[in-house]
Design an enzyme around this catalytic site. Sequence first.
Site, PDB file in Angstrom:
ATOM      1  N   HIS A   1       1.664   4.645  -2.706  1.00  0.00           N
ATOM      2  CA  HIS A   1       1.815   6.099  -2.560  1.00  0.00           C
ATOM      3  C   HIS A   1       3.145   6.407  -3.054  1.00  0.00           C
ATOM      4  CE1 HIS A   1      -1.980   6.771  -0.354  1.00  0.00           C
ATOM      5  NE2 HIS A   1      -1.635   5.856   0.475  1.00  0.00           N
TER       6      HIS A   1
ATOM      7  N   GLU B   1      -4.693   7.536  -2.827  1.00  0.00           N
ATOM      8  CA  GLU B   1      -5.419   6.333  -2.437  1.00  0.00           C
ATOM      9  C   GLU B   1      -5.804   5.265  -3.399  1.00  0.00           C
ATOM     10  OE1 GLU B   1      -4.573   6.213   0.543  1.00  0.00           O
ATOM     11  OE2 GLU B   1      -5.583   4.389   1.520  1.00  0.00           O
TER      12      GLU B   1
ATOM     13  N   HIS C   1       0.900  -1.189   0.140  1.00  0.00           N
ATOM     14  CA  HIS C   1       0.025  -0.015  -0.003  1.00  0.00           C
ATOM     15  C   HIS C   1       0.757   1.338  -0.059  1.00  0.00           C
ATOM     16  CE1 HIS C   1      -3.513   2.379   1.128  1.00  0.00           C
ATOM     17  NE2 HIS C   1      -2.769   2.915   1.600  1.00  0.00           N
ATOM     18  N   GLU C   2       1.910   1.279   0.956  1.00  0.00           N
ATOM     19  CA  GLU C   2       2.761   2.454   1.061  1.00  0.00           C
ATOM     20  C   GLU C   2       3.335   2.776  -0.066  1.00  0.00           C
ATOM     21  OE1 GLU C   2       1.735   4.687   3.176  1.00  0.00           O
ATOM     22  OE2 GLU C   2       0.712   3.329   4.519  1.00  0.00           O
TER      23      GLU C   2
HETATM   24 ZN    ZN Z   1      -2.954   5.248   2.069  1.00  0.00          ZN
END
Ligand code: ZN
Length: 496
Positions: free
Chosen positions: A264, A290, A260-261
């Site tokens: 980003h 997101e 997830h990170e």
């Molecule tokens: Zn996030």
Amino acid sequence: MNAIKELREHFAEIMRLHYIQALLSWDQEVNMMEYKGLEGRSKQVSLIEKLIHQRVTSEKVGRLIKEAEKLDLNEIESAMLREITREYNLAIKLPEKLVTEIAETSILAAKEWREARAKSDFSIFQKLLEKTVELQKEKAEKLGTHPDLYSTLIDLYEPGATYDWIANIFNPIKPKLIDFVKKLNSSSDKPDGSIFKKHYDEDKQFELSSKIIKKLNFDFGYGRQDKVTHPFTTSLASMDVRITTRTTEPFPDCITSTIHEYGHAIYEMGIKKELHDTILCTGTSMGIHESQSRMWENIVGRSKEFWMYWYPTFQEYFPENLKDVPMEEFHRAINIVQPSFIRVNADEVTYGLHIILRFEIEKDLIEGKIQVSELPEIWNSKFEELLGIVPPNDAQGVLQDVHWSGGSIGYFPTYFLGNLYGTQIYAKVLEKMPNLPDDYKKGEFSNLLNYLKEEIHQFGSIYRANDLIKRVTGEDLNTDYFLKYIEEKFKLIYRL
Ligand code: ZN
């Protein structure tokens, strides 16, 4: 030098101040968690905040904006002027005292929140949360960009979005999600999650998470990965992106949250050079950000093809837990849909309900319909209404998220918008590259990354979220893609 060039230079320095502030926060999260005294750091952060505020609101900026409006600007310059004008118009309405008070309070409140959560005692946090809510209300009143206070705050994170726009998106999905969760759980052949109750060595988890992001083309020459208690991503300069990982939660949280990170980080790393050090050198909205992180985490990182490649490695790392578990069962297990208390560990179906809960509470809180002291009780009763279960304590309930302590009210809805944007974008990706998932089986992820870079990342904040989604997918935000995605995916997983 013409006005837009002068503005560009002026804001390059402001960006650098933002990066310095990000470094102070990164250091606090990564290296100072055990510290008792944070007063020194809170004064430093609020000083930087003050310097940024002074520079953004300087008379020079107002004058240059007026001059630049008369110039014949190219696409990038126009976008730059749009963003600079927005920053200026927002900042000019906020007195310096309020800005520094918010910054200082957020650091102290974060400390109280941490203690309150550790002891599961809301009363420790209550006073500073009351102050935080009051400060955010005052900020929204002063900004006054929308008739209602909550929309004004939402707009800070998702430019152009309002409470009504989001409510019109969330409201029809809410009953569909509640029904779908029930339907899945009525299956007579549900996945078995008992393998995640076993112990997974923390160092090995971290090592694997690094291996995965490396394979996903995270360039450690332009970024770092560190251990923390609450994962996040931050940029300390153009091309210096820090991601963080935690290993303390039940497996596979470390893996999925690191991916997830990464999502980003790779967005920030993909912004074209021309935009570096400018106000446009960041993702265009929290929702679009997101969409990238959740696409990598869920659509890619929880797909069968992804695990066809990675599972043998995981079996080698954790033979005692996984050697007798077939990949198919593992894949079903990492996609279990089950109402649970903690948002960040929620599955793709119930996740939206966690967000809708916060969205509805925040609206009432900002409008004064509910008081901070009532939050634990309201949280629990709404939680039961949406997810059918009641948190056993406040640590697993109202105290679980860091956002409110930092004054981030209006931020939560962007998470679910991200899911919606992400599935819509991915549907377009598949239309163009129908065999893309076959790449994942071979550990090949650059075709997807290059597509996202080309269509989204390189532009930073040139296009607003609604323009970008139209550019990439040919239509406005459309929730059908998300609903179709979860229906198709989870009916297969649950053998319905
Ligand atoms: Zn996030």
